[in-house]
Enzyme design. Structure first.
Site, mmCIF file in Angstrom:
data_model
loop_
_atom_site.group_PDB
_atom_site.id
_atom_site.type_symbol
_atom_site.label_atom_id
_atom_site.label_comp_id
_atom_site.label_asym_id
_atom_site.label_seq_id
_atom_site.Cartn_x
_atom_site.Cartn_y
_atom_site.Cartn_z
ATOM 1 N N TYR A 100 4.752 -3.262 -11.075
ATOM 2 C CA TYR A 100 5.861 -3.908 -10.336
ATOM 3 C C TYR A 100 5.451 -5.299 -9.873
ATOM 4 C CZ TYR A 100 8.646 -5.167 -6.211
ATOM 5 O OH TYR A 100 9.393 -5.860 -5.284
ATOM 6 N N THR A 153 8.333 -10.854 -3.569
ATOM 7 C CA THR A 153 7.687 -9.900 -2.660
ATOM 8 C C THR A 153 6.281 -10.359 -2.274
ATOM 9 O OG1 THR A 153 6.680 -7.695 -2.680
ATOM 10 C CG2 THR A 153 7.082 -8.664 -4.800
ATOM 11 N N ASP A 154 5.797 -9.863 -1.156
ATOM 12 C CA ASP A 154 4.408 -10.163 -0.760
ATOM 13 C C ASP A 154 3.401 -9.433 -1.655
ATOM 14 O OD1 ASP A 154 4.814 -7.563 0.158
ATOM 15 O OD2 ASP A 154 4.129 -7.956 2.209
ATOM 16 N N GLU A 155 3.888 -8.448 -2.438
ATOM 17 C CA GLU A 155 2.962 -7.641 -3.240
ATOM 18 C C GLU A 155 2.292 -8.455 -4.342
ATOM 19 O OE1 GLU A 155 4.353 -3.654 -4.057
ATOM 20 O OE2 GLU A 155 5.697 -3.693 -2.348
ATOM 21 N N LYS A 213 6.791 -9.076 -10.939
ATOM 22 C CA LYS A 213 7.371 -10.025 -9.983
ATOM 23 C C LYS A 213 6.567 -11.330 -9.979
ATOM 24 C CE LYS A 213 10.382 -9.604 -7.447
ATOM 25 N NZ LYS A 213 11.839 -9.826 -7.577
HETATM 26 P P1 NAD Z 1 16.981 -2.264 -5.132
HETATM 27 O O1 NAD Z 1 16.207 -1.510 -6.153
HETATM 28 O O2 NAD Z 1 17.560 -1.548 -3.980
HETATM 29 O O3 NAD Z 1 18.194 -3.033 -5.848
HETATM 30 C C1 NAD Z 1 18.058 -3.699 -7.070
HETATM 31 C C2 NAD Z 1 19.442 -4.040 -7.593
HETATM 32 O O4 NAD Z 1 19.268 -4.759 -8.818
HETATM 33 C C3 NAD Z 1 20.305 -2.806 -7.888
HETATM 34 O O5 NAD Z 1 21.612 -2.992 -7.413
HETATM 35 C C4 NAD Z 1 20.282 -2.728 -9.418
HETATM 36 O O6 NAD Z 1 21.459 -2.156 -9.961
HETATM 37 C C5 NAD Z 1 20.151 -4.190 -9.792
HETATM 38 N N1 NAD Z 1 19.546 -4.376 -11.127
HETATM 39 C C6 NAD Z 1 18.416 -3.792 -11.597
HETATM 40 N N2 NAD Z 1 18.200 -4.168 -12.874
HETATM 41 C C7 NAD Z 1 19.227 -5.010 -13.201
HETATM 42 C C8 NAD Z 1 19.556 -5.744 -14.376
HETATM 43 N N3 NAD Z 1 18.806 -5.654 -15.486
HETATM 44 N N4 NAD Z 1 20.646 -6.522 -14.363
HETATM 45 C C9 NAD Z 1 21.444 -6.610 -13.246
HETATM 46 N N5 NAD Z 1 21.190 -5.922 -12.124
HETATM 47 C C10 NAD Z 1 20.085 -5.136 -12.095
HETATM 48 O O7 NAD Z 1 16.011 -3.430 -4.679
HETATM 49 P P2 NAD Z 1 15.831 -4.118 -3.235
HETATM 50 O O8 NAD Z 1 14.868 -3.329 -2.453
HETATM 51 O O9 NAD Z 1 17.151 -4.448 -2.673
HETATM 52 O O10 NAD Z 1 15.093 -5.468 -3.686
HETATM 53 C C11 NAD Z 1 15.841 -6.620 -4.036
HETATM 54 C C12 NAD Z 1 14.894 -7.741 -4.386
HETATM 55 O O11 NAD Z 1 14.065 -8.035 -3.280
HETATM 56 C C13 NAD Z 1 13.956 -7.423 -5.544
HETATM 57 O O12 NAD Z 1 13.835 -8.582 -6.332
HETATM 58 C C14 NAD Z 1 12.650 -7.059 -4.876
HETATM 59 O O13 NAD Z 1 11.562 -7.366 -5.705
HETATM 60 C C15 NAD Z 1 12.696 -7.955 -3.651
HETATM 61 N N6 NAD Z 1 11.951 -7.470 -2.475
HETATM 62 C C16 NAD Z 1 12.174 -6.195 -2.009
HETATM 63 C C17 NAD Z 1 11.499 -5.763 -0.857
HETATM 64 C C18 NAD Z 1 11.739 -4.389 -0.263
HETATM 65 O O14 NAD Z 1 11.042 -4.004 0.675
HETATM 66 N N7 NAD Z 1 12.704 -3.627 -0.735
HETATM 67 C C19 NAD Z 1 10.598 -6.629 -0.218
HETATM 68 C C20 NAD Z 1 10.409 -7.919 -0.733
HETATM 69 C C21 NAD Z 1 11.101 -8.319 -1.854
HETATM 70 P P1 TYD Z 2 7.361 2.206 -0.525
HETATM 71 O O1 TYD Z 2 8.515 2.445 0.384
HETATM 72 O O2 TYD Z 2 7.408 2.792 -1.904
HETATM 73 O O3 TYD Z 2 7.125 0.628 -0.576
HETATM 74 P P2 TYD Z 2 5.908 -0.232 -1.248
HETATM 75 O O4 TYD Z 2 5.165 0.646 -2.199
HETATM 76 O O5 TYD Z 2 6.656 -1.312 -1.972
HETATM 77 O O6 TYD Z 2 5.082 -0.722 -0.124
HETATM 78 O O7 TYD Z 2 6.047 2.761 0.164
HETATM 79 C C1 TYD Z 2 5.626 2.301 1.435
HETATM 80 C C2 TYD Z 2 4.278 2.941 1.725
HETATM 81 O O8 TYD Z 2 4.455 4.362 1.874
HETATM 82 C C3 TYD Z 2 3.285 2.773 0.596
HETATM 83 O O9 TYD Z 2 1.984 2.564 1.162
HETATM 84 C C4 TYD Z 2 3.335 4.086 -0.154
HETATM 85 C C5 TYD Z 2 3.675 5.092 0.941
HETATM 86 N N1 TYD Z 2 4.493 6.255 0.496
HETATM 87 C C6 TYD Z 2 4.053 7.553 0.777
HETATM 88 O O10 TYD Z 2 2.997 7.761 1.408
HETATM 89 N N2 TYD Z 2 4.837 8.602 0.358
HETATM 90 C C7 TYD Z 2 6.006 8.416 -0.326
HETATM 91 O O11 TYD Z 2 6.667 9.406 -0.711
HETATM 92 C C8 TYD Z 2 6.433 7.062 -0.591
HETATM 93 C C9 TYD Z 2 7.711 6.813 -1.341
HETATM 94 C C10 TYD Z 2 5.645 6.018 -0.153
#
Ligand code: NAD
Ligand code: TYD
Length: 379
Positions: A185, A136-138, A189
């Site tokens: 988080y 992630t970019d975080e 990561k």
């Molecule tokens: P998500 O929470 O929707 O899905 C995570 C999946 O991982 C789920 O299916 C869960 O069951 C599985 N999982 C969790 N713990 C596990 C374990 N111990 N063993 C096996 N499976 C397990 O997450 P997402 O939003 O799809 O993110 C996927 C990846 O992309 C993550 O690594 C996250 O850090 C990265 N990422 C997410 C975003 C975003 O905006 N959602 C952005 C950049 C990177």
């Molecule tokens: P989120 O979807 O949790 O992603 P991330 O924290 O990984 O960026 O949140 C996106 C943005 O929205 C973040 O700045 C937090 C804000 N947010 C709210 O203001 N209210 C909410 O209920 C949630 C879930 C997020």
């Protein structure tokens, strides 16, 4: 195309399900193994359309289970790992950091070590293998809202190779930006990213890491901003805006992330890092207004009908101010570009959630409620 045996971890989650779908449909000759523990965030209903394909298999497994994964690598002769499984929600990490360290750090390490042992035991060793870690970019921390003198943000920049875009600051995250995570988080990561790179540098494992900005689209668990708010608007529930809603996120349509993952898995250079993002910065409050407008229009409500649902609540602890990814390297070196404009992507996304209410109900009718609601109820 050569036959390959690829494990995609976290394939039942939001982004993972899009990656699994893309690979299963695009590469019928590959053996795609979706490995997922099915935590609260994993949902096999995300993959109903491809679950019967002959090149797809689901394995329920915890990535921390070293023995089981090592055995799976041998049995399936795994030559590629695309690692998405993680605990992914910042608010949960604030309440329960241990789970994040366990899954994101120890789980990644466990996969790396099992892959190392198996691949090093083969005559060809690491040739033709790949460990692709999705991050992630975080991990880069937070950016300031600096702007050129006399210009109010958002202002236009030419940071993208292909077009100008609106930005809320002059700094961006580059592949060379120093890691500076703030939340449990992002700290977990960051740690997992370091382990992946260490396995390349120490053992010669063919790794690649990508850092992507916030994703949105179908099948996202409704604890994250966009699906939570769409669902709440529909049900006339409060929209909990953290702080003043001034925080900026850089949004990418999830299918464009999956396309980038496909490209980088096949063509990305070993040991490289690629940033993935759409040059698409938005303040939370502006996105929320777009969501309200779109949901109200699609439901036939009068304009402004749901504005009153906006509820400013206590800010998230350590809330990062601004994320902004510079993805020029990926665009220039591998020719990737986002395919959807944000307006188009948001319209598609809102329509999808409104048309797939049973998918949402299935999740929200169970134990789950938004983290904010849970905390709020307990006060
Ligand atoms: P998500 O929470 O929707 O899905 C995570 C999946 O991982 C789920 O299916 C869960 O069951 C599985 N999982 C969790 N713990 C596990 C374990 N111990 N063993 C096996 N499976 C397990 O997450 P997402 O939003 O799809 O993110 C996927 C990846 O992309 C993550 O690594 C996250 O850090 C990265 N990422 C997410 C975003 C975003 O905006 N959602 C952005 C950049 C990177
Ligand atoms: P989120 O979807 O949790 O992603 P991330 O924290 O990984 O960026 O949140 C996106 C943005 O929205 C973040 O700045 C937090 C804000 N947010 C709210 O203001 N209210 C909410 O209920 C949630 C879930 C997020």
């Amino acid at each position: 195309m050569a036959k390959r045996n690829i494990v995609i971890t976290g394939g039942a989650g939001f982004i993972g399900s899009h990656v699994v779908r893309l690979f299963v449909n695009k590469y019928p000759e590959y053996n795609i193994i979706n490995l997922d523990k099915l935590t609260y965030a994993g949902n096999l209903a995300n993959l109903k359309d491809i679950e019967d394909k002959p090149n797809y298999k689901f394995v329920k497994m915890d990535i921390c289970d070293f023995e089981a994964f090592y055995e799976l690598m041998q049995r399936e002769k795994v030559d590629g790992i695309i690692h998405l499984a993680a605990e992914s929600h910042v608010d949960r990490s604030i309440k329960d950091p241990f789970t994040f360290a366990r899954t994101n750090v120890m789980g990644t390490l466990s996969l790396l070590q099992a892959a190392k042992l198996y691949w090093e035991s083969l005559p060809e060793k690491y040739r033709g293998k790949r460990f692709y870690h999705i991050s992630t970019d975080e991990v880069y921390g937070a950016l300031e809202m600096t702007h050129p003198e006399g210009v109010e943000p958002p202002f236009t920049t030419a940071a993208s190779s292909s077009e100008h875009h609106l930005a809320y600051g002059t700094e961006f995250f580059y592949e060379t930006t120093k890691y500076n995570p703030h939340s449990p988080y992002s700290a977990s990561k960051a740690s997992s990213d370091h382990f992946v790179r260490a396995y390349h540098d120490t053992y010669g494992m063919p790794t690649v890491v990508t850092n992507c900005s916030n994703n949105y689209g179908p099948y996202q668990f409704p604890e994250k901003l966009i699906p939570l708010f769409i669902n709440n608007i529909r049900h006339r529930k409060p929209l909990p805006v953290y702080g003043k809603g001034e925080n900026v996120r850089d949004w990418l349509y999830v299918v464009d992330h999956a396309r980038a993952i496909d490209l980088i898995f096949h063509e990305g250079k070993i040991a490289e890092t690629y940033n993935i993002g759409g040059f698409n910065e938005w303040k939370n409050i502006d996105i929320i207004r777009v969501l309200i407008r779109t949901v109200d229009r699609l439901l036939g409500n009068p304009e402004g009908y749901s504005d009153e649902l906006i509820t400013y609540v206590t800010d998230r602890a350590g809330h990062d101010l601004r994320y902004a990814i510079d993805s020029s390297k990926l665009q220039k070196e591998l020719g990737w570009e986002p395919s959807l404009q944000f307006e188009e992507g948001i319209e598609k996304t809102v329509r999808w959630y409104l048309e797939n209410q049973p998918w949402l109900d299935n999740i929200t009718s169970g134990q789950y409620e938004s983290y904010y609601n849970e905390m709020y109820k307990n006060k």
